[in-house]
Design an enzyme around this catalytic site. Structure first.
Site, PDB file in Angstrom:
ATOM      1  N   ILE A  14       0.829  -1.207   0.000  1.00  0.00           N
ATOM      2  CA  ILE A  14       0.000   0.000   0.000  1.00  0.00           C
ATOM      3  C   ILE A  14       0.869   1.265   0.000  1.00  0.00           C
ATOM      4  CG2 ILE A  14      -0.314  -0.081   2.536  1.00  0.00           C
ATOM      5  CD1 ILE A  14      -2.903   1.200   0.028  1.00  0.00           C
ATOM      6  N   ALA A  15       2.031   1.184   0.634  1.00  0.00           N
ATOM      7  CA  ALA A  15       2.956   2.333   0.650  1.00  0.00           C
ATOM      8  C   ALA A  15       3.470   2.595  -0.765  1.00  0.00           C
ATOM      9  CB  ALA A  15       4.118   2.044   1.596  1.00  0.00           C
ATOM     10  N   ARG A  17       2.207   1.474  -3.668  1.00  0.00           N
ATOM     11  CA  ARG A  17       1.168   1.705  -4.669  1.00  0.00           C
ATOM     12  C   ARG A  17       0.511   3.080  -4.535  1.00  0.00           C
ATOM     13  NH1 ARG A  17      -2.134  -2.699  -3.460  1.00  0.00           N
ATOM     14  NH2 ARG A  17      -3.655  -1.389  -2.448  1.00  0.00           N
ATOM     15  N   SER A  36      13.037  -0.741   6.472  1.00  0.00           N
ATOM     16  CA  SER A  36      12.518  -2.095   6.252  1.00  0.00           C
ATOM     17  C   SER A  36      13.285  -3.038   7.178  1.00  0.00           C
ATOM     18  CB  SER A  36      12.749  -2.490   4.791  1.00  0.00           C
ATOM     19  OG  SER A  36      12.434  -3.853   4.600  1.00  0.00           O
ATOM     20  N   TYR A  57      13.667  -1.068  12.034  1.00  0.00           N
ATOM     21  CA  TYR A  57      12.683  -0.028  12.345  1.00  0.00           C
ATOM     22  C   TYR A  57      13.172   0.948  13.420  1.00  0.00           C
ATOM     23  CZ  TYR A  57       9.325  -3.070   9.849  1.00  0.00           C
ATOM     24  OH  TYR A  57       8.655  -3.832   8.917  1.00  0.00           O
ATOM     25  N   LEU A  73       2.265  -1.211   8.768  1.00  0.00           N
ATOM     26  CA  LEU A  73       2.559  -2.558   9.274  1.00  0.00           C
ATOM     27  C   LEU A  73       1.261  -3.302   9.534  1.00  0.00           C
ATOM     28  CD1 LEU A  73       5.286  -1.746  11.991  1.00  0.00           C
ATOM     29  CD2 LEU A  73       5.626  -2.361   9.582  1.00  0.00           C
ATOM     30  N   HIS A  78       1.290  -2.894  15.517  1.00  0.00           N
ATOM     31  CA  HIS A  78       1.088  -1.449  15.699  1.00  0.00           C
ATOM     32  C   HIS A  78       1.400  -0.974  17.108  1.00  0.00           C
ATOM     33  CE1 HIS A  78      -1.792  -0.984  12.002  1.00  0.00           C
ATOM     34  NE2 HIS A  78      -0.546  -1.215  11.672  1.00  0.00           N
ATOM     35  N   LYS A  96      -5.027   1.178   8.868  1.00  0.00           N
ATOM     36  CA  LYS A  96      -6.125   0.544   9.582  1.00  0.00           C
ATOM     37  C   LYS A  96      -5.881  -0.955   9.571  1.00  0.00           C
ATOM     38  CE  LYS A  96      -7.714  -1.459   6.678  1.00  0.00           C
ATOM     39  NZ  LYS A  96      -7.183  -2.384   5.647  1.00  0.00           N
ATOM     40  N   TYR A 233     -16.497  -9.779  -5.115  1.00  0.00           N
ATOM     41  CA  TYR A 233     -16.092  -8.409  -4.771  1.00  0.00           C
ATOM     42  C   TYR A 233     -17.282  -7.452  -4.680  1.00  0.00           C
ATOM     43  CZ  TYR A 233     -13.562  -4.015  -4.637  1.00  0.00           C
ATOM     44  OH  TYR A 233     -13.074  -2.792  -4.244  1.00  0.00           O
TER      45      TYR A 233
HETATM   46  N1  LIG Z   1      -5.627   2.396   3.583  1.00  0.00           N
HETATM   47  C1  LIG Z   1      -5.696   1.528   2.599  1.00  0.00           C
HETATM   48  O1  LIG Z   1      -6.239   1.771   1.522  1.00  0.00           O
HETATM   49  C2  LIG Z   1      -5.059   0.187   2.740  1.00  0.00           C
HETATM   50  C3  LIG Z   1      -5.031  -0.682   1.658  1.00  0.00           C
HETATM   51  C4  LIG Z   1      -4.358  -1.878   1.806  1.00  0.00           C
HETATM   52  C5  LIG Z   1      -3.786  -2.175   3.025  1.00  0.00           C
HETATM   53  N2  LIG Z   1      -3.884  -1.331   4.079  1.00  0.00           N
HETATM   54  C6  LIG Z   1      -3.282  -1.614   5.367  1.00  0.00           C
HETATM   55  O2  LIG Z   1      -1.882  -1.376   5.232  1.00  0.00           O
HETATM   56  C7  LIG Z   1      -1.154  -2.323   5.976  1.00  0.00           C
HETATM   57  C8  LIG Z   1      -0.228  -3.051   5.027  1.00  0.00           C
HETATM   58  O3  LIG Z   1      -0.996  -3.770   4.074  1.00  0.00           O
HETATM   59  P1  LIG Z   1      -0.339  -4.317   2.707  1.00  0.00           P
HETATM   60  O4  LIG Z   1      -1.384  -5.026   1.982  1.00  0.00           O
HETATM   61  O5  LIG Z   1       0.373  -3.219   2.029  1.00  0.00           O
HETATM   62  O6  LIG Z   1       0.658  -5.398   3.318  1.00  0.00           O
HETATM   63  P2  LIG Z   1       2.148  -5.842   2.984  1.00  0.00           P
HETATM   64  O7  LIG Z   1       2.524  -5.473   1.603  1.00  0.00           O
HETATM   65  O8  LIG Z   1       2.263  -7.263   3.411  1.00  0.00           O
HETATM   66  O9  LIG Z   1       3.015  -4.917   3.947  1.00  0.00           O
HETATM   67  C9  LIG Z   1       3.196  -5.115   5.295  1.00  0.00           C
HETATM   68  C10 LIG Z   1       4.589  -4.658   5.659  1.00  0.00           C
HETATM   69  O10 LIG Z   1       4.798  -4.832   7.036  1.00  0.00           O
HETATM   70  C11 LIG Z   1       6.142  -5.159   7.287  1.00  0.00           C
HETATM   71  N3  LIG Z   1       6.206  -6.287   8.212  1.00  0.00           N
HETATM   72  C12 LIG Z   1       6.870  -6.310   9.388  1.00  0.00           C
HETATM   73  N4  LIG Z   1       6.769  -7.489   9.992  1.00  0.00           N
HETATM   74  C13 LIG Z   1       6.015  -8.256   9.182  1.00  0.00           C
HETATM   75  C14 LIG Z   1       5.600  -9.615   9.253  1.00  0.00           C
HETATM   76  N5  LIG Z   1       5.922 -10.401  10.301  1.00  0.00           N
HETATM   77  N6  LIG Z   1       4.877 -10.105   8.245  1.00  0.00           N
HETATM   78  C15 LIG Z   1       4.532  -9.320   7.194  1.00  0.00           C
HETATM   79  N7  LIG Z   1       4.916  -8.023   7.061  1.00  0.00           N
HETATM   80  C16 LIG Z   1       5.656  -7.501   8.051  1.00  0.00           C
HETATM   81  C17 LIG Z   1       6.806  -5.498   5.956  1.00  0.00           C
HETATM   82  O11 LIG Z   1       7.734  -4.466   5.664  1.00  0.00           O
HETATM   83  P3  LIG Z   1       9.319  -4.742   5.581  1.00  0.00           P
HETATM   84  O12 LIG Z   1       9.489  -6.127   5.010  1.00  0.00           O
HETATM   85  O13 LIG Z   1       9.795  -3.680   4.687  1.00  0.00           O
HETATM   86  O14 LIG Z   1       9.860  -4.624   6.965  1.00  0.00           O
HETATM   87  C18 LIG Z   1       5.671  -5.486   4.961  1.00  0.00           C
HETATM   88  O15 LIG Z   1       6.036  -4.923   3.747  1.00  0.00           O
HETATM   89  C19 LIG Z   1      -2.183  -3.198   6.672  1.00  0.00           C
HETATM   90  O16 LIG Z   1      -2.410  -2.703   7.967  1.00  0.00           O
HETATM   91  C20 LIG Z   1      -3.417  -3.055   5.811  1.00  0.00           C
HETATM   92  O17 LIG Z   1      -4.603  -3.245   6.543  1.00  0.00           O
HETATM   93  C21 LIG Z   1      -4.497  -0.149   3.931  1.00  0.00           C
END
Ligand SMILES: NC(=O)c1ccc[n+]([C@@H]2O[C@H](COP(=O)([O-])OP(=O)(O)OC[C@H]3O[C@@H](n4cnc5c(N)ncnc54)[C@H](OP(=O)(O)O)[C@@H]3O)[C@@H](O)[C@H]2O)c1
Length: 320
Positions: A14-15, A17, A36, A57, A73, A78, A96, A233
């Protein structure tokens, strides 16, 4: 120009994209560093977006040249990292859902208040103009008296290794898809909602995969929400009134160039309104910055607490 110096904690999808590109598009933000667990991933991100790559971190927390952290995260991490960010005197925009429980949310908010720092949950959809347009239709009396709000957010299964299937990391549809529908219920029905009934269905790893809930306000107006990770969906809401109905089909995930359609149905007529495309990630970042620069924190704390209270009630009610 006053700048908000920001660091990104975790190279999340999400970061990459949506949120980092939005940060870079706002002149009052300065992206200082990206951290990271692995340096290679941080390097990959900074090669694309700029800033300094940091391995680990805590090193990002220790930086004195950062005012605020964007924290994408998994929810299960969190509390640990928000508490550390607050100790390090940093404001936090957190993905969230903020917290695993209402108790945990209260602890984080209490600490943020004591340190006079902002924590804000990244419900970007709230800052899309389509909902203002819907509210305007309601205020103009187009659907008469509001009777009920209904919202569905669900999507087909994700990859097996997605953290959303990991209980310890805060996986499950409640803290993810459900959170949007519950937050949207408050947007239209107010903050005095209570969960009257709920259901959650779990997989073999005790992760909730789909469910629903019924929320009631003191005035008798109610909300029905449905959500899931193994669903066709849907991402919508409807507001049903005494004289008409409003539907938003792309309620939570309109992309920056997508023009959402709002449908108004009244006796014998259907009106489709195309509203402006907006980048709600940019909008919420601007709100985050405003709250910090204008020292405006209390409303965001209250929003966090009401949201976490309702998610907690939803979980607790399934045993009734
Ligand atoms: N606001 C929105 O529109 C939106 C949309 C999608 C998701 N989200 C939220 O954003 C967050 C991330 O979602 P995402 O889909 O982007 O997930 P993701 O790509 O899996 O990212 C999670 C990040 O957390 C870090 N991390 C640290 N410990 C971890 C572990 N044990 N397992 C997995 N990841 C770990 C990783 O960063 P490093 O590897 O770099 O340390 C990983 O890149 C979630 O809370 C999700 O609910 C929000």
């Amino acid at each position: 120009m006053k700048k908000l110096k920001i660091g990104v904690l975790g190279c999340a999808n999400i970061a990459k994209r949506s949120v980092i590109p939005a940060i870079l598009s706002i002149p009052e933000f300065e992206l200082v560093a990206i951290a990271s667990r692995t340096l290679a991933k941080a390097n990959e991100f900074t090669a694309e977006f700029g800033g300094e790559a940091i391995e680990g971190y805590q090193k990002l927390m220790d930086r004195k040249d950062i005012d605020a952290i964007y924290m994408p995260l998994p929810t299960g991490l969190h509390e640990e990292w928000i508490m550390k960010a607050l100790v390090a005197n940093k404001h936090v925009l957190v993905e969230k859902s903020l917290a695993m429980s209402h108790v945990s949310a209260k602890k984080m908010v209490q600490n943020a208040k004591e340190k006079d720092l902002l924590i804000m949950e990244n419900f970007m959809f709230l800052y899309h103009g389509q909902h203002r347009f819907v509210k305007q239709l309601i205020e103009e009396g187009k659907i008469g008296e509001l009777r009920c709000f209904r919202s569905s957010f669900g999507f087909p299964p994700l990859a097996n290794d997605n953290f959303r299937y990991n209980k310890e990391l805060g996986g499950g549809a409640l803290l993810d898809a459900a959170a949007y529908t519950v937050r949207a219920s408050q947007l239209f029905l107010g903050n005095d909602l209570e969960v009257a009934a709920s259901t959650l269905n779990y997989n073999t790893n005790e992760v909730d995969i789909f469910g629903g809930a019924y929320l009631k306000s003191k005035t008798g107006v109610f909300s029905e929400v449905a959500f899931g990770f193994d669903n066709f969906y849907q991402c919508n809401y409807e507001l049903w009134g005494s004289k008409g109905k409003i539907t938003a089909q792309r309620a939570f995930t309109p992309t920056a160039h997508f023009k959402p359609t709002i449908t108004l149905e009244i006796q014998g007529e259907v009106f489709n309104y195309e509203v402006n495309a907006e980048n709600h990630f940019v909008n919420i970042l601007n709100e985050f910055k405003r709250c910090i620069f204008e020292n405006d924190r209390d409303k965001k704390y209250a929003e966090i607490l009401n949201q976490s209270r309702l998610l907690q009630e939803l979980k607790d009610k399934i045993n009734d």
